[in-house]
Design a protein around this motif. Sequence first.
Motif, mmCIF file in Angstrom:
data_model
loop_
_atom_site.group_PDB
_atom_site.id
_atom_site.type_symbol
_atom_site.label_atom_id
_atom_site.label_comp_id
_atom_site.label_asym_id
_atom_site.label_seq_id
_atom_site.Cartn_x
_atom_site.Cartn_y
_atom_site.Cartn_z
ATOM 1 N N THR A 166 0.827 -1.280 0.048
ATOM 2 C CA THR A 166 -0.220 0.004 -0.126
ATOM 3 C C THR A 166 0.979 1.139 0.091
ATOM 4 O O THR A 166 1.701 1.305 0.753
ATOM 5 C CB THR A 166 -0.860 -0.091 1.185
ATOM 6 N N LYS A 202 -0.967 1.007 -9.844
ATOM 7 C CA LYS A 202 -2.032 -0.071 -9.658
ATOM 8 C C LYS A 202 -1.973 -1.049 -10.772
ATOM 9 O O LYS A 202 -1.888 -2.366 -10.201
ATOM 10 C CB LYS A 202 -3.536 0.819 -9.783
ATOM 11 N N ASN A 261 -0.684 -0.831 -4.362
ATOM 12 C CA ASN A 261 -2.078 -0.373 -3.969
ATOM 13 C C ASN A 261 -2.081 1.014 -3.534
ATOM 14 O O ASN A 261 -2.178 1.506 -2.282
ATOM 15 C CB ASN A 261 -2.741 -1.347 -2.674
ATOM 16 N N ASP A 297 -9.550 -1.833 -2.263
ATOM 17 C CA ASP A 297 -8.286 -2.075 -2.698
ATOM 18 C C ASP A 297 -8.554 -3.705 -3.378
ATOM 19 O O ASP A 297 -8.203 -4.019 -4.465
ATOM 20 C CB ASP A 297 -7.206 -2.322 -1.615
ATOM 21 N N ASP A 307 -9.809 -4.001 -6.768
ATOM 22 C CA ASP A 307 -8.801 -3.020 -7.786
ATOM 23 C C ASP A 307 -9.266 -1.703 -8.028
ATOM 24 O O ASP A 307 -9.302 -1.177 -9.245
ATOM 25 C CB ASP A 307 -8.690 -4.019 -9.312
#
Length: 294
Positions: A28, A55, A60, A170, A173
């Motif tokens: 992340t 992404k 993320n 997340d 997607d």
Amino acid sequence: MIESLAPAAKAAVLAEALPYIRRFFDKTIVIKYGGNAMTDPKLKDCFARDVVLLKLVGMNPVVVHGGGPQIDELLKRVGKQGKFIQGMRVTDEETMDIVEMVLGGAVNKDIVNLINRHGGKAVGLTGQDGNFIRAQKLLMPSKDNPAEMIDLGLVGEITSIDPSIISFLDSGDFIPVIAPIGVGPDGETYNINADVVAGKLAEILGAEKLILLTNTPGVLDKAGHLLTGITPRDIDAMVGDGTLSGGMLPKIGSALDAARSGVRSVHIIDGRVEHALLLEILTDQGVGTLIKSK
């Protein structure tokens, strides 16, 4: 521009990015989006493409945005002048209405649409959605007299963040795009500094990186030289001797809190540089200040 590079040079750029893509896969990355990168059309386009690429290669990204210039512009239209104390916006009820209109409406939707146009799946949120950012009124100690508490109006400090909605997005997607508005215990709305929201969110999500886009090259010493690879102890010394002040203080405070709370690295980068995110994350040469957690 990469279009002008020879094929071998383009291949070298991609090869340089590979170890970073591998290292940060499924990690992340919380990005505070603000400054010129939000107002210059070319920089806005670069930012959206960068976020979509991150992404697509398996990271993320979570975007937290400001909107200071847009808020100031609307305040001027209604005959109000923005006021700041120690880098924080004083927010009365009328100003709060404008903050909600700008951050939760126009700016948030603009960022979401821009990311989506470049192939991403962005979803806009404020802290009111699902009550995921809980807040209370902020009383800030005066820097001249710490015993004196300054009332900034409807400015909030975070009491809790529920990460479940971010984790859910997340996993599908989606790219969360968050306006820094919190909700109080009685449903009242609070304006929260976007750097503070980004820093706290990075802590709660256990982010690999917190990246703060600014209108400066990064953290500068008194001679104006860019500093990088610095530690929380170095930052404390610079705040103490006045090297860091004004609007940089909330940013630095959020960076320090995140670094001390387990976020592996914090980056304060120059959002005026095209593709600043990719340069900082996927290349050997960064474009700002790296603050190490230790």
